[in-house]
Design a protein around this motif. Structure first.
Motif, short mmCIF file in Angstrom:
data_model
loop_
_atom_site.label_atom_id
_atom_site.label_comp_id
_atom_site.label_asym_id
_atom_site.label_seq_id
_atom_site.Cartn_x
_atom_site.Cartn_y
_atom_site.Cartn_z
N ILE A 4 0.76 -1.10 0.03
CA ILE A 4 -0.10 -0.17 -0.06
C ILE A 4 0.98 1.27 0.07
N GLN A 5 2.01 1.21 0.92
CA GLN A 5 2.84 2.43 0.72
C GLN A 5 3.44 2.73 -0.71
N SER A 6 3.57 1.51 -1.43
CA SER A 6 4.09 1.70 -2.68
C SER A 6 3.26 2.29 -3.77
N ALA A 7 1.94 1.93 -3.70
CA ALA A 7 1.07 2.20 -4.41
C ALA A 7 0.77 3.61 -4.05
N ILE A 8 0.72 4.16 -2.83
CA ILE A 8 0.45 5.54 -2.64
C ILE A 8 1.50 6.30 -3.16
N ALA A 9 2.78 5.89 -3.09
CA ALA A 9 3.85 6.75 -3.75
C ALA A 9 3.73 6.70 -5.07
N ASP A 10 3.41 5.73 -5.90
CA ASP A 10 3.57 5.54 -7.19
C ASP A 10 2.48 6.55 -7.72
N ALA A 11 1.37 6.71 -7.14
CA ALA A 11 0.20 7.59 -7.36
C ALA A 11 0.33 8.79 -7.06
N GLY A 12 1.41 9.37 -6.38
CA GLY A 12 1.66 10.70 -5.85
C GLY A 12 0.72 11.21 -4.85
N SER A 13 0.19 10.17 -4.25
CA SER A 13 -0.59 10.44 -2.89
C SER A 13 0.32 10.80 -1.61
N THR A 14 -0.62 11.05 -0.44
CA THR A 14 0.19 11.47 0.59
C THR A 14 -0.19 10.31 1.85
N LEU A 15 1.02 9.98 2.39
CA LEU A 15 0.66 8.91 3.51
C LEU A 15 1.10 9.35 4.78
N VAL A 16 0.24 9.75 5.82
CA VAL A 16 0.82 10.19 6.99
C VAL A 16 0.17 9.17 8.16
N THR A 17 0.90 9.46 9.17
CA THR A 17 0.85 8.46 10.34
C THR A 17 0.22 9.11 11.48
N HIS A 18 0.00 10.44 11.55
CA HIS A 18 -0.84 11.19 12.74
C HIS A 18 -1.73 12.03 11.83
N VAL A 19 -2.92 12.64 12.75
CA VAL A 19 -3.85 13.15 11.87
C VAL A 19 -3.20 14.73 11.55
N PRO A 20 -3.48 14.91 10.27
CA PRO A 20 -3.06 16.04 9.72
C PRO A 20 -3.67 17.38 10.47
N GLN A 21 -2.69 18.48 10.36
CA GLN A 21 -3.37 19.61 11.03
C GLN A 21 -4.01 20.74 10.19
N ASP A 22 -3.72 20.50 8.86
CA ASP A 22 -4.23 21.82 7.98
C ASP A 22 -4.86 21.14 6.87
N LEU A 23 -5.87 20.15 7.18
CA LEU A 23 -6.54 19.64 6.14
C LEU A 23 -7.97 19.48 6.41
N SER A 24 -8.82 19.90 5.54
CA SER A 24 -10.29 19.82 5.70
C SER A 24 -10.81 19.32 4.45
N PRO A 25 -10.92 17.98 4.17
CA PRO A 25 -11.34 17.19 2.96
C PRO A 25 -12.76 17.45 2.36
N ASP A 26 -12.62 17.34 1.32
CA ASP A 26 -14.32 17.05 0.88
C ASP A 26 -14.90 15.65 1.38
N VAL A 27 -14.08 14.92 1.27
CA VAL A 27 -14.73 13.48 2.08
C VAL A 27 -13.57 13.03 3.03
N LEU A 28 -14.20 12.52 3.96
CA LEU A 28 -13.64 12.06 4.94
C LEU A 28 -14.09 10.67 5.04
N PHE A 29 -13.24 9.55 4.62
CA PHE A 29 -13.59 8.07 4.24
C PHE A 29 -12.89 7.42 5.58
N LEU A 30 -13.80 6.75 6.38
CA LEU A 30 -13.61 6.15 7.61
C LEU A 30 -13.62 4.48 7.10
N ALA A 31 -12.38 3.90 7.02
CA ALA A 31 -12.12 2.50 6.70
C ALA A 31 -11.70 1.75 7.80
N LEU A 32 -12.28 1.95 9.11
CA LEU A 32 -11.74 1.36 10.35
C LEU A 32 -12.53 0.49 10.70
#
Length: 271
Positions: A44-72
Motif C-alpha cells: 500500500i505504501q508503494s501504491a501511494i507513492a506511485d500514485a503521488g498521494s500522501t501517506l501520514v501516520t498522525h492526524v494532519p493539522q491543515d486539512l479539511s477534506p471534501d470526503v472523510l472516508f473512514l475504513a476502520l
C-alpha cells in the motif's frame, strides 16, 4: 471526481486498501488523496507513492477534506473519531464502512453533518464487490454523486432508503463472501470424505464455485434458471438438490438462520 476534490482515507487495511487501489486504477488523481494509517502494508505504501498521494501516520493539522472516508474496524472508531473532528468542515461528507457504527454515533463525535454509511465487501479487492449505502438528509446531491463515484470503483453501488437496511446489507453481502468460501470448504471436505485426495477435492470445489460465479455474472438469466439448466430430471444434480432443498434442514432454512444471526449481531454493534 473533480481534480479539486480532496479525500482523506483513514485506514488502509483490507477494505481501505482495496478502495484505494480501485481509486488509483480508475484514474482518480493521486494528489487529491491523503491516507492516514500508522501501519500501512508495504504494498500500500508503494501504491501511494506511485500514485503521488500522501501517506501520514498522525492526524494532519491543515486539512479539511471534501470526503472523510473512514475504513476502520468498529472497535477502533471510539478512539479515532475525536481527533478527526477538527478536520470536518462545512463542505465535508463523512463516509463510514464500519459495521454497526451508526450515523448518530458518527454525528455525535464529528458534528451533525453530511454522513454516509456504506457496506462494501471483500471482492472489492479484485474490482468485483458490491456496496450498499445510505445517506442522511444532510448529504447534497453533489456529495452523494461524489461518494457514489468513489464507491463504484469496486463494483455496483445500491442505495437504500433506511439506515436499518444497512444491517441487512451487512448480513447478506457484507459478510456474504465468507459464506461462499465456507461453501467451497464444505464441498471439498465432502469429496475428501468420499475418497478424493484432499488437494484435488479443493481444486474441484474452488474452480467450480469461481466458474459458477463468473457464469452468474455474465449471464442475464436468473440464478434459479441457471440452476435448472444444470439439473436433469432424475440425475445426479437432482439427487443432491433434493437434500439441499429439504424444507426443514436444507440450505434455505439454514441461510434464514445465518442471515438473521448476522443482522442481529450488526444491530448489537450499533447499540
Amino acid at each position: 471526481m473533480a481534480a479539486s476534490d480532496t479525500v482523506l482515507l483513514v485506514g488502509a487495511g483490507n477494505m481501505g486498501g482495496a478502495l484505494l487501489t480501485g481509486w488509483f486504477r480508475s484514474g482518480i488523481p493521486g494528489a487529491s488523496v491523503t491516507v492516514l494509517d500508522p501501519s500501512a502494508a508495504p504494498r500500500i505504501q508503494s501504491a501511494i507513492a506511485d500514485a503521488g498521494s500522501t501517506l501520514v501516520t498522525h492526524v494532519p493539522q491543515d486539512l479539511s477534506p471534501d470526503v472523510l472516508f473512514l475504513a476502520l474496524k468498529p472497535q477502533m472508531m471510539g478512539s479515532a473519531l475525536p481527533a478527526l473532528a477538527k478536520l470536518v468542515g462545512p463542505q465535508t461528507v463523512v463516509v463510514s464502512v464500519a459495521a454497526g457504527t451508526t450515523i448518530a454515533s458518527l454525528s455525535e463525535a464529528l458534528g451533525n453533518g453530511a454522513t454516509v454509511r456504506a457496506m462494501p465487501n471483500t471482492p472489492a479487492m479484485v474490482g468485483r464487490g458490491i456496496t450498499g449505502a445510505f445517506a442522511n438528509d444532510k448529504v447534497t446531491a453533489e456529495q452523494r454523486d461524489l461518494v457514489h463515484r468513489l464507491l463504484k470503483v469496486s463494483g455496483p453501488v445500491e442505495w437504500v432508503e433506511s439506515e436499518t437496511d444497512i444491517d441487512l446489507v451487512t448480513a447478506v453481502s457484507g459478510s456474504g463472501p465468507a459464506y461462499v468460501f465456507y461453501l467451497v470448504e464444505c464441498m471439498a471436505e465432502a469429496g475428501r470424505k468420499l475418497g478424493l485426495p484432499a488437494d484435488l477435492a479443493m481444486r474441484l470445489a474452488r474452480e467450480t464455485v469461481a466458474g459458477a460465479g463468473e457464469l452468474l455474472h455474465q449471464s442475464s438469466d436468473a440464478a434459479a434458471d441457471l440452476r435448472r439448466n444444470v439439473t436433469s430430471p432424475g440425475g445426479t444434480t437432482a439427487a443432491a438438490l433434493a437434500v439441499l432443498t429439504e424444507p426443514h434442514d436444507g440450505m434455505q432454512p439454514l441461510f434464514d438462520r445465518a442471515i438473521a444471526a448476522a443482522r442481529e449481531r450488526a444491530e448489537e454493534l450499533s447499540r
